[in-house]
Design an enzyme around this catalytic site. Structure first.
Site, mmCIF file in Angstrom:
data_model
loop_
_atom_site.group_PDB
_atom_site.id
_atom_site.type_symbol
_atom_site.label_atom_id
_atom_site.label_comp_id
_atom_site.label_asym_id
_atom_site.label_seq_id
_atom_site.Cartn_x
_atom_site.Cartn_y
_atom_site.Cartn_z
ATOM 1 N N ASP A 140 0.841 -1.189 0.000
ATOM 2 C CA ASP A 140 0.000 0.000 0.000
ATOM 3 C C ASP A 140 0.879 1.241 0.000
ATOM 4 O OD1 ASP A 140 0.550 0.775 2.858
ATOM 5 O OD2 ASP A 140 -0.395 -1.159 3.232
ATOM 6 N N GLU A 163 21.947 -21.409 -18.782
ATOM 7 C CA GLU A 163 21.094 -20.546 -17.940
ATOM 8 C C GLU A 163 21.918 -19.425 -17.312
ATOM 9 O OE1 GLU A 163 17.572 -23.525 -16.346
ATOM 10 O OE2 GLU A 163 19.549 -23.651 -15.413
#
Ligand code: GLA
Length: 726
Positions: A533, A613
């Site tokens: 928030d 990777e």
């Protein structure tokens, strides 16, 4: 710009693209007259229609005028029990037990700059802001209500806050105090909310308002995974690029309520503020209560501009220095790789595998302190576990720094395990009523952060850790909802203050950290995005978006989050496959594309990666750093909706429109897939662009006809298109 017509008591707030107006009428009732696209101004109160409606009563002083009713007029801050039967903004109870609030206008003040709220987070800034304070009063109860308005023109942002002062001579019990009331003289609006649960936060939900009250709320003590304190009201037809829409956000991290009411006259009222559930504050004469800030953005042209205005406002006026503009490091966190089973050499191993790949910060997650070998013990004992980390941080941190990385760690300051020295010494420091066994959440109890001595103890412990080594980052976690909310430090009649005082306590400790360690980067977290928030963003410039690191689930989570919060606030990491939450296998490329539209990092043991990777990771970190400003500060465009489209695409465009990055992730593939062109947004139609260093594509064609997409050859494939103006 704030324009005041003193003669007619009309207050008009203009931003670049919007206008907001209120007027105190002949009865000193503060009416809301307009909020929408920017217009010239004047007294717009003629827009308000009046007619006698059965059972809508009339204030005493209007005599026989049955057209005048608080129940039908659009109110700027609605009253209680005196004739308006819609949602009340405020409720208070003086010693006589009445529950009436009749607020009348008594004056205003214009102040340069932006108001601040003591002890609460709020947007800030200098002369680019103006503040209007409107004073209302209920003279019978001696209550004064100050409505604060902050106007930030270039972000189309209007902030509101409320301060209530008891000016009478008896104690008044405040039972509700909304931060925002917004009346609309129209009924054709949709209500959009962002809801979900742990590991699946901020799913967008949209429905037309129907008669009665529709609301979302949290009673969990935090803003919650379940409903975000940000809502939208909009035209039924509104979409990314079209339609009037209103965003309303609460700058607060505790219990909240956002309620929209469609009324008898088919008008609408929106209220947002601290949840009245289990809330009351006793105000002695002279005492005051400040409700947290709410922030509004109205966009006459759809959700896209609304989101970009919130992003700008949050980046420049809510996230504080030094992290407002400062680059955040690409990090590696050990949690998903090790959980609680690690020791110093394992951590150094993980860091050593990450440093050569361009990763800049190593974060030691949960499990490094006290007797923390499982989630059943240790919280509250913030001293290094010497068995796992011999020699403590003084020994570990230099090893990480030798690798060329900085060091950060995880804490969960608001919590205590029953199996901890802290709990054994201070059992009453946990929230809980002494005659009942407390409810546990993740096997832990919640410390009573409404108490200063509890906060002081925890703060000193954190400070000792931070001073013991060169720590540049802290992940502040919070892993349960509040229950058994009762504080041993407050008398019976003040227990209704605990929820709010708890949040103020969290803010107090975070503010102390910010003041004492201004360079410390704090990442907020509450089991992922349970406290995502604007209140937290004032203290923690980034927040771990979700415990769900599955790249495909993240597409929706990050999409929902982006309606209000900027990319630079969304903690996002690449983790191992099969994913720990979904079991899904997604390529390293796709995981990287999704995570780099956040603060970017890795959460796995890179020693387990193949050479290929590792090369991909090296390329990803280099690409991210090269385009950091574009990704983090660029204007964000949602190009598709992952709730309805199998393709998810989004773009970041630089302010000068010379650069853009388009990212796409496909869904599951099917044979005979249709050909598709993706229409881009935000480009300069007069320029041409090279895409990934090749060709020349006119901006207008890319936006109107689109860019032809290849046929995707596997589930969850990805693409990134880097556009550079020629
Ligand atoms: C929460 C966080 C995770 C991790 C664990 C550690 O769930 O969201 O990222 O830090 O706690 O216990």
């Amino acid at each position: 710009m704030i324009v005041i017509d003193q003669e007619n008591n009309v207050f008009t707030l203009h931003t670049q693209n919007t206008t907001y107006q209120m007027k105190a009428d002949q009865h000193r009732v503060l009416l809301h007259t307009y909020y929408g696209a920017r217009i010239g101004g004047g007294d717009l109160s003629y827009l308000i229609r009046r007619a006698d409606r059965g059972f809508s009563p009339n204030p005493n002083e209007v005599g026989d005028n049955r057209d005048y009713s608080l129940d039908t007029l659009p109110q700027e801050y609605s009253t209680c029990g005196v004739g308006d039967f819609r949602l009340s903004s405020i409720e208070f109870e003086p010693e006589d037990g009445s529950r009436l609030a009749d607020l009348r206008y008594v004056g205003y003040e214009l102040r340069p700059g932006k108001y601040a709220l003591e002890g609460l987070p709020a947007f800030f800034g200098g002369t680019e802001w103006e503040t209007l304070v409107v004073f209302l009063e209920d003279s019978a109860a001696g209550m004064s209500v100050e409505l604060f308005y902050g106007v930030l023109e270039d972000c189309d942002l209007i902030t509101r806050a409320v301060r209530v002062v008891n000016k009478g001579d008896g104690t008044v019990r405040l039972r509700r105090c909304a931060s925002l009331c917004l009346d609309f003289q129209r009924d054709d609006l949709d209500f959009i909310t962002f809801d979900g649960c742990h590991t699946l936060e901020r799913n967008r939900n949209r429905s037309p308002l129907r008669p009665g009250v529709q609301s979302i709320e949290s009673v969990r003590g935090t803003s919650s995974h379940h409903h975000n304190p940000f809502v939208i009201l909009c035209d039924h037809q509104a979409n990314e690029d079209y339609g009037l829409c209103y965003g309303a956000m609460l700058v607060y991290s505790g219990n909240f309520q956002a309620a929209a009411e469609r009324t008898q006259l088919e008008n609408n009222r929106l209220l947002i503020g601290v949840n009245p559930y289990h809330f009351c504050f006793d105000l002695a004469p002279g005492e005051s209560f400040t409700a947290p800030e709410a922030a509004l953005v109205c966009s006459p042209a759809g959700f896209g501009p609304m989101s970009r205005q919130y992003h700008r406002a949050i980046r420049n006026h809510l996230i504080r220095d030094p992290y407002q503009g400062r680059r955040r490091p690409v990090l590696i966190n050990n949690w998903e790789a090790t959980e609680f089973s690690f020791d110093a050499s394992k951590l150094v191993d993980i860091a050593a595998s990450a440093a050569p790949l361009g990763i800049e910060l190593f974060v030691m997650d949960d499990g490094w302190f006290g007797a923390r070998d499982t989630d059943r013990s240790g919280l509250g004992d913030w001293t290094v576990n010497q068995k796992k980390i011999p020699g403590g941080l003084e020994s570990l941190v230099p090893k990480i720094k030798e690798l060329g990385m900085s060091f950060g760690l995880w804490i969960e300051p608001e919590m205590v395990s029953e199996n901890s020295d802290l709990f054994r010494a201070h059992p009453d420091w946990a929230l809980g009523e002494p005659h009942r066994p407390q409810t546990r959440g993740r096997c832990q109890l919640v410390l009573d952060f409404s108490r200063k001595e509890v906060r002081d103890h925890i703060y000193t412990a954190i400070k000792t850790i931070l001073d013991s080594a060169d720590i540049t980052y802290v992940k502040w976690d919070m892993n349960r909802s509040l229950s058994d909310v009762w504080s041993a430090a407050l008398p019976a009649h003040r227990q209704g203050e605990v929820f709010h005082r708890y949040v103020l306590g969290v803010y107090d400790v975070l503010e102390r950290l910010h003041q004492d360690y201004p360079d410390l980067l704090i990442e907020g977290c509450s089991g992922g995005g349970g406290r995502f928030d604007a209140g937290m963003l004032y203290y923690t410039p980034q927040i771990w978006c979700s415990d769900n690191t599955d790249a495909i689930d993240r597409l929706r989570i990050q999409y929902g989050t982006s309606f209000c919060y900027p990319v630079s606030s969304m903690g996002a990491h690449v983790s191992a496959v099969p994913n720990g939450q979904t079991g899904r296998r997604v390529s390293m490329e796709t995981r990287g594309v999704v995570a780099m539209s956040g603060t970017f990092g890795y959460e796995m043991d890179l020693n387990q990666c193949t050479q290929e990777e590792r090369e991909t990771i090296r390329r990803q970190t280099a690409f991210f750093k090269e385009h950091y400003d574009l990704i983090q500060q660029g204007d964000y465009y949602r190009l598709t909706d992952p709730f309805t489209d199998s393709l998810t695409a989004w773009a970041q465009v630089s302010a000068d429109r010379r650069e853009a990055l388009i990212s796409l992730v496909s869904g599951t593939v099917h044979a005979a897939a249709p050909f598709r062109a993706l229409r881009l947004k935000g480009l300069d139609s007069a320029r041409s662009y090279q895409i990934n260093g090749e060709g020349s594509f006119p901006g207008d064609v890319l936006m109107e006809a689109g860019y032809p997409l290849p046929l995707f050859w596997d589930d969850y494939s990805c693409m990134q298109l880097y556009l550079q103006a020629l």
